[in-house]
Enzyme design. Structure first.
Site, mmCIF file in Angstrom:
data_model
loop_
_atom_site.group_PDB
_atom_site.id
_atom_site.type_symbol
_atom_site.label_atom_id
_atom_site.label_comp_id
_atom_site.label_asym_id
_atom_site.label_seq_id
_atom_site.Cartn_x
_atom_site.Cartn_y
_atom_site.Cartn_z
ATOM 1 N N HIS A 1 -2.902 -10.362 2.395
ATOM 2 C CA HIS A 1 -2.004 -10.222 1.236
ATOM 3 C C HIS A 1 -0.749 -11.079 1.412
ATOM 4 O O HIS A 1 -0.208 -11.610 0.427
ATOM 5 C CB HIS A 1 -1.645 -8.752 0.997
ATOM 6 C CG HIS A 1 -1.084 -8.036 2.189
ATOM 7 N ND1 HIS A 1 -1.827 -7.827 3.336
ATOM 8 C CD2 HIS A 1 0.132 -7.490 2.421
ATOM 9 C CE1 HIS A 1 -1.075 -7.165 4.208
ATOM 10 N NE2 HIS A 1 0.106 -6.943 3.687
ATOM 11 N N CYS B 1 8.289 2.358 17.751
ATOM 12 C CA CYS B 1 7.600 1.268 17.032
ATOM 13 C C CYS B 1 8.662 0.310 16.530
ATOM 14 O O CYS B 1 9.387 0.602 15.590
ATOM 15 C CB CYS B 1 6.783 1.842 15.879
ATOM 16 S SG CYS B 1 5.826 0.572 15.042
ATOM 17 N N CYS C 1 7.909 -3.024 12.939
ATOM 18 C CA CYS C 1 7.424 -2.684 11.598
ATOM 19 C C CYS C 1 7.792 -3.719 10.542
ATOM 20 O O CYS C 1 8.933 -4.204 10.496
ATOM 21 C CB CYS C 1 8.007 -1.334 11.181
ATOM 22 S SG CYS C 1 7.354 -0.703 9.632
ATOM 23 N N ASP C 2 6.825 -4.038 9.683
ATOM 24 C CA ASP C 2 7.061 -5.065 8.646
ATOM 25 C C ASP C 2 7.362 -4.450 7.289
ATOM 26 O O ASP C 2 7.253 -5.108 6.261
ATOM 27 C CB ASP C 2 5.832 -5.994 8.539
ATOM 28 C CG ASP C 2 4.605 -5.269 7.986
ATOM 29 O OD1 ASP C 2 3.572 -5.930 7.807
ATOM 30 O OD2 ASP C 2 4.678 -4.047 7.723
ATOM 31 N N THR C 3 7.699 -3.157 7.282
ATOM 32 C CA THR C 3 7.762 -2.444 5.998
ATOM 33 C C THR C 3 9.046 -1.646 5.800
ATOM 34 O O THR C 3 9.552 -1.037 6.744
ATOM 35 C CB THR C 3 6.549 -1.468 5.937
ATOM 36 O OG1 THR C 3 5.349 -2.229 5.999
ATOM 37 C CG2 THR C 3 6.566 -0.662 4.645
ATOM 38 N N GLU D 1 -3.749 4.911 6.314
ATOM 39 C CA GLU D 1 -3.300 4.005 7.384
ATOM 40 C C GLU D 1 -2.347 4.846 8.223
ATOM 41 O O GLU D 1 -1.300 5.271 7.717
ATOM 42 C CB GLU D 1 -2.540 2.802 6.777
ATOM 43 C CG GLU D 1 -3.342 1.958 5.827
ATOM 44 C CD GLU D 1 -4.009 0.770 6.512
ATOM 45 O OE1 GLU D 1 -3.656 0.448 7.657
ATOM 46 O OE2 GLU D 1 -4.906 0.168 5.886
ATOM 47 N N CYS E 1 9.008 7.869 8.575
ATOM 48 C CA CYS E 1 8.075 7.642 9.688
ATOM 49 C C CYS E 1 8.592 8.434 10.884
ATOM 50 O O CYS E 1 9.796 8.701 11.009
ATOM 51 C CB CYS E 1 7.997 6.152 10.035
ATOM 52 S SG CYS E 1 6.888 5.861 11.422
ATOM 53 N N PHE F 1 -2.175 1.601 -3.662
ATOM 54 C CA PHE F 1 -1.447 1.967 -2.437
ATOM 55 C C PHE F 1 -0.375 2.987 -2.787
ATOM 56 O O PHE F 1 0.382 2.798 -3.747
ATOM 57 C CB PHE F 1 -0.810 0.716 -1.795
ATOM 58 C CG PHE F 1 -1.741 -0.004 -0.869
ATOM 59 C CD1 PHE F 1 -2.754 -0.819 -1.376
ATOM 60 C CD2 PHE F 1 -1.646 0.157 0.499
ATOM 61 C CE1 PHE F 1 -3.641 -1.468 -0.535
ATOM 62 C CE2 PHE F 1 -2.529 -0.489 1.358
ATOM 63 C CZ PHE F 1 -3.526 -1.307 0.834
HETATM 64 C C1 LIG Z 1 3.514 -0.272 7.766
HETATM 65 S S1 LIG Z 1 2.189 0.523 8.582
HETATM 66 C C2 LIG Z 1 2.230 2.128 7.808
HETATM 67 C C3 LIG Z 1 1.142 3.073 8.235
HETATM 68 C C4 LIG Z 1 1.266 3.696 9.621
HETATM 69 N N1 LIG Z 1 2.638 4.139 9.871
HETATM 70 C C5 LIG Z 1 0.809 2.756 10.701
HETATM 71 O O1 LIG Z 1 1.662 2.239 11.447
HETATM 72 O O2 LIG Z 1 -0.415 2.519 10.780
HETATM 73 C C6 LIG Z 1 0.761 -0.223 7.832
HETATM 74 C C7 LIG Z 1 0.006 -1.190 8.683
HETATM 75 O O3 LIG Z 1 0.811 -2.335 8.961
HETATM 76 C C8 LIG Z 1 0.670 -2.678 10.330
HETATM 77 N N2 LIG Z 1 1.880 -3.416 10.740
HETATM 78 C C9 LIG Z 1 3.148 -2.955 10.711
HETATM 79 N N3 LIG Z 1 3.993 -3.911 11.132
HETATM 80 C C10 LIG Z 1 3.231 -5.006 11.436
HETATM 81 C C11 LIG Z 1 3.525 -6.302 11.931
HETATM 82 N N4 LIG Z 1 4.779 -6.688 12.222
HETATM 83 N N5 LIG Z 1 2.506 -7.167 12.131
HETATM 84 C C12 LIG Z 1 1.221 -6.803 11.841
HETATM 85 N N6 LIG Z 1 0.876 -5.573 11.360
HETATM 86 C C13 LIG Z 1 1.877 -4.696 11.166
HETATM 87 C C14 LIG Z 1 0.519 -1.319 11.001
HETATM 88 O O4 LIG Z 1 -0.028 -1.412 12.293
HETATM 89 C C15 LIG Z 1 -0.415 -0.624 10.047
HETATM 90 O O5 LIG Z 1 -1.763 -0.962 10.343
HETATM 91 N N1 LIG Z 2 -2.157 -5.650 0.209
HETATM 92 C C1 LIG Z 2 -1.721 -4.824 1.177
HETATM 93 N N2 LIG Z 2 -2.606 -4.379 2.105
HETATM 94 C C2 LIG Z 2 -2.154 -3.521 3.051
HETATM 95 N N3 LIG Z 2 -2.855 -2.916 4.067
HETATM 96 C C3 LIG Z 2 -2.038 -2.078 4.736
HETATM 97 C C4 LIG Z 2 -0.767 -2.142 4.156
HETATM 98 C C5 LIG Z 2 0.328 -1.235 4.512
HETATM 99 O O1 LIG Z 2 1.502 -1.581 4.407
HETATM 100 O O2 LIG Z 2 -0.026 -0.055 4.824
HETATM 101 C C6 LIG Z 2 -0.834 -3.074 3.097
HETATM 102 C C7 LIG Z 2 0.105 -3.625 2.171
HETATM 103 O O3 LIG Z 2 1.330 -3.364 2.230
HETATM 104 N N4 LIG Z 2 -0.407 -4.475 1.221
HETATM 105 S S1 SF4 Z 3 4.371 0.365 11.574
HETATM 106 FE FE1 SF4 Z 3 6.194 1.135 10.505
HETATM 107 S S2 SF4 Z 3 5.468 2.915 9.405
HETATM 108 FE FE2 SF4 Z 3 3.875 2.457 10.954
HETATM 109 S S3 SF4 Z 3 4.463 3.638 12.763
HETATM 110 FE FE3 SF4 Z 3 5.491 1.666 12.971
HETATM 111 S S4 SF4 Z 3 7.516 2.025 12.080
HETATM 112 FE FE4 SF4 Z 3 6.200 3.671 11.377
HETATM 113 MG MG LIG Z 4 2.148 -3.585 4.424
#
Ligand SMILES: C[S@@+](CC[C@H](N)C(=O)[O-])C[C@H]1O[C@@H](n2cnc3c(N)ncnc32)[C@H](O)[C@@H]1O
Ligand SMILES: Nc1nc2[nH]cc(C(=O)O)c2c(=O)[nH]1
Ligand code: SF4
Ligand SMILES: [Mg+2]
Length: 246
Positions: A240, A58, A61-63, A131, A43, A37
């Site tokens: 994961h 958005c 977001c979990d990231t 992604e 973003c 990855f």
């Molecule tokens: C962190 S995002 C980064 C890539 C891109 N910005 C996007 O949103 O697809 C990676 C994946 O995590 C998913 N994701 C983010 N926050 C989430 C949440 N709270 N619950 C489930 N999926 C989540 C997004 O929809 C995406 O498929």
């Molecule tokens: N193992 C793992 N799989 C993933 N698939 C999408 C992810 C992401 O944050 O883009 C993710 C991530 O963060 N970890």
């Molecule tokens: S999930 Fe996180 S990285 Fe993806 S669009 Fe939303 S804020 Fe941006």
């Molecule tokens: Mg992730």
């Protein structure tokens, strides 16, 4: 012909990367696949700061994608980034050679991913996946596009390999994306904001059990119910988080 003056030599592009890590793809059609990855910084739908989450397009977001301070994070040229990614791929094991696979994610990877980097990754023998939130045009050469729409944002892409919709999003309900061409359609239950990791030392079933508690149960149940009613949609779980891997 004189060499270009240093002042006007085109500066090589630098890619800002939060972290690079080797794990199993946890989500969607490729779940379980060993993958490197590459998490790009920044973003376009949220600035990543908690104080502006609620007002962002958005908001779930979990990231953490802010800065370049994660593992192997930094500013890379295309060649250096492709080499760093290749360094994380295990050497050939046994007589079966798996195709190296990189998932470009973020943040929003399409803010930075471009043809020179895709070419550099292909030269290192990688299959390139992305992604993306789908709001930006995709450069040529990507091998697997996972499109995950967010809220009211306009989608630029009309074709992808997998459409993976976090569910439920009142402003992005499944029927709104019927026009999108995709080989796979997934609903992914919206999970808690913090990546939920079950680092219990009990058996896997205990962790999976834990995962049921940790995932927002109602969102999971809603996604299950929707898929049963609309079998063109499959369920994607963030495995994961259940396994406690990155
Ligand atoms: C962190 S995002 C980064 C890539 C891109 N910005 C996007 O949103 O697809 C990676 C994946 O995590 C998913 N994701 C983010 N926050 C989430 C949440 N709270 N619950 C489930 N999926 C989540 C997004 O929809 C995406 O498929
Ligand atoms: N193992 C793992 N799989 C993933 N698939 C999408 C992810 C992401 O944050 O883009 C993710 C991530 O963060 N970890
Ligand atoms: S999930 Fe996180 S990285 Fe993806 S669009 Fe939303 S804020 Fe941006
Ligand atoms: Mg992730």
């Amino acid at each position: 012909m004189p060499a270009p003056q240093s002042g006007n030599r085109t500066k090589e592009k630098r890619y800002r990367v939060k972290e690079i890590f080797y794990t199993l793809q946890g989500e969607g059609a490729q779940a379980g696949r060993p993958s490197v990855f590459c998490r790009f910084s920044k973003c376009n739908l949220w600035n990543g700061r908690e104080d502006s989450r609620a007002a962002s397009i958005c908001d779930f977001c979990d990231t953490d994608f802010v800065g370049t301070d994660g593992q192997l994070g930094g500013q890379y040229s295309a060649e250096a980034l492709a080499r760093q990614i290749a360094d994380l791929w295990p050497g050939a094991t046994g007589n079966k050679v798996a195709k190296p696979y990189v998932v470009c994610t973020g943040g929003e990877p399409l803010l930075q991913l471009d043809e020179p980097l895709i070419d550099a990754l292909h030269q290192q023998g990688f299959e390139v996946a992305v992604e993306t939130n789908g709001t930006l045009p995709a450069p040529a050469g990507i091998d697997w596009i996972c499109l995950s729409p967010k809220g009211k944002s306009e989608i630029d892409l009309i074709r992808c390999d997998e459409l993976k919709l976090v569910y439920p999003q009142p402003d992005a309900m499944p029927e709104r994306f019927d026009y999108i061409e995709a080989d796979h359609r997934y609903l992914q239950p919206m999970a808690d904001y913090q990546p939920v990791v079950f680092a219990s030392d009990k058996g896997l079933d205990a962790q999976l059990e834990g995962a049921k508690e940790g995932l927002s149960k109602t969102n999971t149940q809603k996604a299950v119910d929707f898929c049963l009613k609309h079998p063109e949609w499959k369920l994607s779980l963030q495995t994961h988080k259940m396994l406690g891997i990155e």
